[in-house]
Design an enzyme around this catalytic site. Sequence first.
Site, PDB file in Angstrom:
ATOM      1  N   HIS A  55      -6.338   7.816  11.276  1.00 26.42           N
ATOM      2  CA  HIS A  55      -6.042   6.368  11.238  1.00 26.42           C
ATOM      3  C   HIS A  55      -4.571   6.102  10.962  1.00 26.42           C
ATOM      4  O   HIS A  55      -4.191   4.976  10.653  1.00 26.42           O
ATOM      5  CB  HIS A  55      -6.917   5.673  10.171  1.00 26.42           C
TER       6      HIS A  55
ATOM      7  N   GLN B 208      -9.466   9.884   7.122  1.00 26.23           N
ATOM      8  CA  GLN B 208      -9.318   8.494   7.546  1.00 26.23           C
ATOM      9  C   GLN B 208      -8.225   7.829   6.701  1.00 26.23           C
ATOM     10  O   GLN B 208      -7.821   6.712   6.997  1.00 26.23           O
ATOM     11  CB  GLN B 208     -10.633   7.728   7.351  1.00 26.23           C
ATOM     12  N   ASN B 209      -7.814   8.515   5.644  1.00 27.74           N
ATOM     13  CA  ASN B 209      -6.860   7.915   4.707  1.00 27.74           C
ATOM     14  C   ASN B 209      -5.442   7.971   5.255  1.00 27.74           C
ATOM     15  O   ASN B 209      -5.094   8.868   6.026  1.00 27.74           O
ATOM     16  CB  ASN B 209      -6.915   8.635   3.347  1.00 27.74           C
ATOM     17  N   VAL B 210      -4.655   7.001   4.841  1.00 24.77           N
ATOM     18  CA  VAL B 210      -3.272   6.923   5.322  1.00 24.77           C
ATOM     19  C   VAL B 210      -2.287   7.288   4.204  1.00 24.77           C
ATOM     20  O   VAL B 210      -1.079   7.333   4.426  1.00 24.77           O
ATOM     21  CB  VAL B 210      -2.992   5.517   5.899  1.00 24.77           C
ATOM     22  N   ASP B 211      -2.841   7.603   3.001  1.00 23.73           N
ATOM     23  CA  ASP B 211      -1.956   8.075   1.931  1.00 23.73           C
ATOM     24  C   ASP B 211      -1.654   9.557   2.179  1.00 23.73           C
ATOM     25  O   ASP B 211      -2.292  10.191   3.014  1.00 23.73           O
ATOM     26  CB  ASP B 211      -2.626   7.874   0.545  1.00 23.73           C
TER      27      ASP B 211
ATOM     28  N   GLY C 116     -16.465  10.667   0.330  1.00 26.90           N
ATOM     29  CA  GLY C 116     -15.920   9.353  -0.016  1.00 26.90           C
ATOM     30  C   GLY C 116     -15.690   8.399   1.132  1.00 26.90           C
ATOM     31  O   GLY C 116     -14.630   7.772   1.226  1.00 26.90           O
TER      32      GLY C 116
ATOM     33  N   SER D 211     -17.868   5.292   3.487  1.00 29.49           N
ATOM     34  CA  SER D 211     -19.127   4.522   3.500  1.00 29.49           C
ATOM     35  C   SER D 211     -19.866   4.652   4.828  1.00 29.49           C
ATOM     36  O   SER D 211     -20.981   4.175   4.963  1.00 29.49           O
ATOM     37  CB  SER D 211     -18.819   3.046   3.222  1.00 29.49           C
TER      38      SER D 211
ATOM     39  N   ARG E 172       0.844  -1.206   0.000  1.00 30.71           N
ATOM     40  CA  ARG E 172       0.000   0.000   0.000  1.00 30.71           C
ATOM     41  C   ARG E 172       0.870   1.244   0.000  1.00 30.71           C
ATOM     42  O   ARG E 172       0.542   2.256  -0.624  1.00 30.71           O
ATOM     43  CB  ARG E 172      -0.948  -0.014   1.205  1.00 30.71           C
TER      44      ARG E 172
HETATM   45  N1  APR Z   1     -15.533   9.817  -5.155  1.00 26.12           N
HETATM   46  C1  APR Z   1     -16.136   9.835  -3.929  1.00 26.12           C
HETATM   47  N2  APR Z   1     -16.444   8.730  -3.233  1.00 26.12           N
HETATM   48  C2  APR Z   1     -16.149   7.536  -3.807  1.00 26.12           C
HETATM   49  C3  APR Z   1     -15.532   7.422  -5.061  1.00 26.12           C
HETATM   50  C4  APR Z   1     -15.217   8.640  -5.742  1.00 26.12           C
HETATM   51  N3  APR Z   1     -14.619   8.641  -6.961  1.00 26.12           N
HETATM   52  N4  APR Z   1     -15.382   6.099  -5.355  1.00 26.12           N
HETATM   53  C5  APR Z   1     -15.898   5.414  -4.298  1.00 26.12           C
HETATM   54  N5  APR Z   1     -16.362   6.270  -3.374  1.00 26.12           N
HETATM   55  C6  APR Z   1     -17.008   5.976  -2.086  1.00 26.12           C
HETATM   56  C7  APR Z   1     -17.763   4.670  -2.042  1.00 26.12           C
HETATM   57  O1  APR Z   1     -19.087   4.858  -2.505  1.00 26.12           O
HETATM   58  C8  APR Z   1     -17.718   4.349  -0.549  1.00 26.12           C
HETATM   59  O2  APR Z   1     -18.839   4.907   0.101  1.00 26.12           O
HETATM   60  O3  APR Z   1     -15.980   5.855  -1.134  1.00 26.12           O
HETATM   61  C9  APR Z   1     -16.470   5.062  -0.046  1.00 26.12           C
HETATM   62  C10 APR Z   1     -15.376   4.127   0.389  1.00 26.12           C
HETATM   63  O4  APR Z   1     -15.844   3.428   1.519  1.00 26.12           O
HETATM   64  P1  APR Z   1     -14.863   2.382   2.232  1.00 26.12           P
HETATM   65  O5  APR Z   1     -14.251   1.496   1.188  1.00 26.12           O
HETATM   66  O6  APR Z   1     -15.624   1.765   3.360  1.00 26.12           O
HETATM   67  O7  APR Z   1     -13.673   3.288   2.806  1.00 26.12           O
HETATM   68  P2  APR Z   1     -13.718   4.194   4.105  1.00 26.12           P
HETATM   69  O8  APR Z   1     -15.128   4.611   4.414  1.00 26.12           O
HETATM   70  O9  APR Z   1     -12.716   5.260   3.940  1.00 26.12           O
HETATM   71  O10 APR Z   1     -13.220   3.175   5.260  1.00 26.12           O
HETATM   72  C11 APR Z   1     -13.076   3.717   6.550  1.00 26.12           C
HETATM   73  O11 APR Z   1     -12.246   1.585   7.313  1.00 26.12           O
HETATM   74  O12 APR Z   1     -10.942  -0.192   6.721  1.00 26.12           O
HETATM   75  C12 APR Z   1     -11.000   0.910   7.543  1.00 26.12           C
HETATM   76  O13 APR Z   1      -9.259   2.217   8.391  1.00 26.12           O
HETATM   77  C13 APR Z   1      -9.895   1.869   7.203  1.00 26.12           C
HETATM   78  O14 APR Z   1      -9.967   4.281   6.992  1.00 26.12           O
HETATM   79  C14 APR Z   1     -10.623   3.073   6.623  1.00 26.12           C
HETATM   80  C15 APR Z   1     -11.993   2.979   7.279  1.00 26.12           C
END
Ligand code: APR
Length: 238
Positions: A114, A96-99, A183, A185, A64
């Site tokens: 995170h 919440q992103n680590v990038d 972005g 969920s 990653r």
């Molecule tokens: N623009 C905006 N949102 C987007 C895009 C985009 N181009 N593509 C996808 N998404 C949305 C999806 O619809 C989804 O709701 O981004 C969201 C990603 O959700 P997750 O995959 O659950 O990621 P996230 O919510 O950041 O996870 C939270 O969970 O696994 C742990 O620590 C990790 O920080 C992470 C936390």
Amino acid sequence: MGKISVSARDRVFVLTGAGISAESGLPTFRAEDGLWAGHRVEDVCTPRAWKRDPAGVWEFYSKRRAAAQRARPNPAHVALAELEARLGARFFLCTQNVDDLHERAGSARPLHMHGELAKARCERECGRAPVEDRTVPQNLAQVGYCACGGRLRPHIVFFGEMPLEMDRIQEEIARATLMLVVGTSGSVYPAANFVHWARQAEARTVYVGPEAPLNAAAFTHVIKGMAGEVLPGLFRVE
Ligand code: APR
């Protein structure tokens, strides 16, 4: 969709999730081809996983880290950096992103609740600060040690560990008048609660993403779309 007006009295709190980096080519977590599709969380992102298989944890995070280094900020990261430049101290970015795409787009001080891929920290919680670490270890022998003798681990908040700087985050939410969530969920707490805290502070709450998040009902506006297309030009700063 109209624009979001930001007046001279507004204080903006932004929370981003994996979706804002999706258009930079970094996978999200819960999409069918997402990061958790290929791995079990308990195998790579828990304290038990670290004790049982530090090599496996480093392998997951090294990949990653390398992917994040190859990725480039997208127009959504840039739009937030531009808003930050206009609002100054009235803008707070929590991710919440680590990038490090927010930093590379020009955001001065995103709070990584995170953790961060570009850092490592002592596994022993000896109190020493995390260190910059952009290496991509191919095996455990290439992983360094803390001055105290503890092995270095990814500076990532594992499931079951407390997110970072929650006091600061709660302070900033309490005084925000507008919360923008991009972005994410809404599957993981406490981040998924931030919108409820903002509503208690009577802030406007806006979500941007292609799908409604699990906590969609708590938002005053849900804007369906890709962050890289919606965020540029979304704000009217008065
Ligand atoms: N623009 C905006 N949102 C987007 C895009 C985009 N181009 N593509 C996808 N998404 C949305 C999806 O619809 C989804 O709701 O981004 C969201 C990603 O959700 P997750 O995959 O659950 O990621 P996230 O919510 O950041 O996870 C939270 O969970 O696994 C742990 O620590 C990790 O920080 C992470 C936390």
